[in-house]
Design an enzyme around this catalytic site. Structure first.
Site, PDB file in Angstrom:
ATOM      1  N   SER A 114       0.853  -1.183   0.000  1.00  0.00           N
ATOM      2  CA  SER A 114       0.000   0.000   0.000  1.00  0.00           C
ATOM      3  C   SER A 114       0.885   1.229   0.000  1.00  0.00           C
ATOM      4  O   SER A 114       1.881   1.283   0.737  1.00  0.00           O
ATOM      5  CB  SER A 114      -0.906   0.007   1.233  1.00  0.00           C
ATOM      6  OG  SER A 114      -1.750   1.143   1.228  1.00  0.00           O
ATOM      7  N   HIS A 128       2.740  12.103  -1.421  1.00  0.00           N
ATOM      8  CA  HIS A 128       2.300  13.492  -1.274  1.00  0.00           C
ATOM      9  C   HIS A 128       3.387  14.422  -1.811  1.00  0.00           C
ATOM     10  O   HIS A 128       4.382  14.677  -1.126  1.00  0.00           O
ATOM     11  CB  HIS A 128       2.034  13.825   0.194  1.00  0.00           C
ATOM     12  CG  HIS A 128       0.895  13.074   0.807  1.00  0.00           C
ATOM     13  ND1 HIS A 128      -0.418  13.348   0.502  1.00  0.00           N
ATOM     14  CD2 HIS A 128       0.882  12.056   1.711  1.00  0.00           C
ATOM     15  CE1 HIS A 128      -1.202  12.537   1.202  1.00  0.00           C
ATOM     16  NE2 HIS A 128      -0.443  11.742   1.934  1.00  0.00           N
ATOM     17  N   HIS A 188      -2.426   7.304  -4.811  1.00  0.00           N
ATOM     18  CA  HIS A 188      -2.528   6.166  -3.892  1.00  0.00           C
ATOM     19  C   HIS A 188      -2.634   4.893  -4.726  1.00  0.00           C
ATOM     20  O   HIS A 188      -3.255   4.887  -5.796  1.00  0.00           O
ATOM     21  CB  HIS A 188      -3.774   6.300  -3.024  1.00  0.00           C
ATOM     22  CG  HIS A 188      -4.260   5.011  -2.439  1.00  0.00           C
ATOM     23  ND1 HIS A 188      -5.289   4.272  -2.999  1.00  0.00           N
ATOM     24  CD2 HIS A 188      -3.839   4.311  -1.362  1.00  0.00           C
ATOM     25  CE1 HIS A 188      -5.492   3.192  -2.280  1.00  0.00           C
ATOM     26  NE2 HIS A 188      -4.632   3.183  -1.281  1.00  0.00           N
ATOM     27  N   ASN A 228      -2.728   0.328  -4.123  1.00  0.00           N
ATOM     28  CA  ASN A 228      -2.740  -0.793  -3.192  1.00  0.00           C
ATOM     29  C   ASN A 228      -3.021  -2.067  -3.969  1.00  0.00           C
ATOM     30  O   ASN A 228      -3.876  -2.092  -4.852  1.00  0.00           O
ATOM     31  CB  ASN A 228      -3.826  -0.578  -2.126  1.00  0.00           C
ATOM     32  CG  ASN A 228      -4.035  -1.798  -1.254  1.00  0.00           C
ATOM     33  OD1 ASN A 228      -4.939  -2.600  -1.475  1.00  0.00           O
ATOM     34  ND2 ASN A 228      -3.193  -1.935  -0.252  1.00  0.00           N
ATOM     35  N   VAL A 229      -2.276  -3.120  -3.652  1.00  0.00           N
ATOM     36  CA  VAL A 229      -2.589  -4.461  -4.153  1.00  0.00           C
ATOM     37  C   VAL A 229      -2.478  -5.411  -2.969  1.00  0.00           C
ATOM     38  O   VAL A 229      -1.555  -5.315  -2.165  1.00  0.00           O
ATOM     39  CB  VAL A 229      -1.673  -4.912  -5.306  1.00  0.00           C
ATOM     40  CG1 VAL A 229      -2.065  -4.225  -6.611  1.00  0.00           C
ATOM     41  CG2 VAL A 229      -0.198  -4.652  -5.013  1.00  0.00           C
ATOM     42  N   HIS A 252     -19.980  12.640   3.389  1.00  0.00           N
ATOM     43  CA  HIS A 252     -20.308  13.787   4.239  1.00  0.00           C
ATOM     44  C   HIS A 252     -19.964  15.124   3.571  1.00  0.00           C
ATOM     45  O   HIS A 252     -20.444  16.172   3.992  1.00  0.00           O
ATOM     46  CB  HIS A 252     -19.594  13.678   5.589  1.00  0.00           C
ATOM     47  CG  HIS A 252     -18.105  13.780   5.507  1.00  0.00           C
ATOM     48  ND1 HIS A 252     -17.320  12.783   4.966  1.00  0.00           N
ATOM     49  CD2 HIS A 252     -17.247  14.753   5.899  1.00  0.00           C
ATOM     50  CE1 HIS A 252     -16.050  13.138   5.030  1.00  0.00           C
ATOM     51  NE2 HIS A 252     -15.973  14.332   5.595  1.00  0.00           N
ATOM     52  N   GLY A 259      -5.106  -5.133  14.649  1.00  0.00           N
ATOM     53  CA  GLY A 259      -3.919  -4.985  15.492  1.00  0.00           C
ATOM     54  C   GLY A 259      -2.668  -4.712  14.698  1.00  0.00           C
ATOM     55  O   GLY A 259      -1.560  -5.043  15.134  1.00  0.00           O
TER      56      GLY A 259
END
Length: 299
Positions: free
Chosen positions: A91, A95, A105, A107-108, A174, A257
């Site tokens: 991941s 920036h 961004h 991710n795999v 939102h 965790g």
């Protein structure tokens, strides 16, 4: 399965970090290897900061094991609650310093879960998305053309399907706005052909730098001032809001965790929340909202 995927992910992490360092030309990635107690997981966190091009970025590899899948991982497979699992992935978030260079961004990831006496269940997920502060049609088109190129060998409808999923997923409900100009997003990929699904995940991972780094190179020397920097910090606030409220990967990492320092490396180094932030009519900043933060067909 696990060994094949892990070897690929480690190589992908190394390749991406090398290419990013080469483009930055100043900073290099700090490498932090970690292991959780009781064989619950391990990983390699690599973070670049205070670069000439990249203000902060992280490229994480992690393996997490547990006796019960957290809720975010079973959203599409509720029957797997209370299953033992192994989850691994790469991941990353970059920036850039220059407001004219978009944040990106990718991710795999791979999951395998099992219950006693049952056949293991596995699936892949991932994707990449682009978050500009100042929109450029040329950049968005290149990004989506490369995303389509990654999907093309796997079917004519794959890009459209996963582009739509990306538009719907990276959306701040939102705020009633998309996070950026999208890309591709997929999850729960398991069609009983491991090699084909694995090949698709690899294609997505391998096309990320091809999609992103040419855009960075094109915009990194653009002149900017306090106005552009202030808008960039304001928009970064939206990025933080999405990651902490909606992102399933962040929630899964914290609930399983995972290593908090590595999970939250995706957050930008500087950000602003300004009350009732006003956008000037007819400005380039307003154009981001009217022309780019819209679900649209780029190619």
């Amino acid at each position: 399965m696990i060994e094949q995927v892990q070897n690929y992910l480690l190589n992908l992490q190394e390749t991406i970090c090398s290419e990013v360092e080469l483009l930055d030309g100043f900073a290099s990635f700090h490498k932090d290897s970690w292991t959780k107690q009781n064989d619950r997981g391990s990983g390699i966190t690599r973070v670049i900061s205070n670069g000439k091009v990249f203000e902060k970025g992280g490229v994480n590899f992690s393996v997490v094991r547990g006796d019960s899948l957290p809720v975010p991982a079973t959203a599409l497979r509720p029957e797997l609650e209370a299953s033992k699992y192994t989850a691994m992935g790469v991941s990353l978030v970059l920036h850039p310093l220059n407001p004219y260079v978009p944040t990106s961004h990718a991710n795999v990831r791979f999951f395998i879960a099992e219950k006693s006496g049952q056949k293991p269940v596995w699936w892949f997920g991932g994707g990449f998305d682009l978050t500009p502060f100042y929109g450029f049609e040329e950049d968005a088109v290149h990004w989506h053309k490369t995303a389509k190129k990654a999907c093309q060998p796997f079917g004519e409808d794959v890009y459209r399907k996963y582009k739509k999923w990306c538009d719907e997923y990276f959306y701040l409900q939102h705020r009633n706005e998309p996070r950026g100009v999208g890309g591709i997003f997929f999850d729960d990929l398991n069609d009983d052909d491991f090699d084909r699904c694995f090949a698709f995940m690899k294609s997505v991972g391998d096309h990320y730098t091809e999609a992103y780094l040419p855009i960075v190179d094109r915009r990194k020397d653009t002149q900017y001032g306090e106005r552009e920097r202030n808008f960039q910090l304001h928009r970064r606030g939206r990025y933080v809001e999405f990651n902490l409220i909606y992102d399933r990967g962040t929630v899964f990492g914290l609930q399983s965790g995972g290593r908090t320092e590595s999970i939250l490396m995706s957050l930008p180094p500087e950000v602003k929340w300004s009350y009732d932030f006003n956008i000037e009519k007819g400005s380039d900043e307003e154009k981001l909202y009217t022309d780019y933060l819209q679900a649209r067909e780029w190619i």
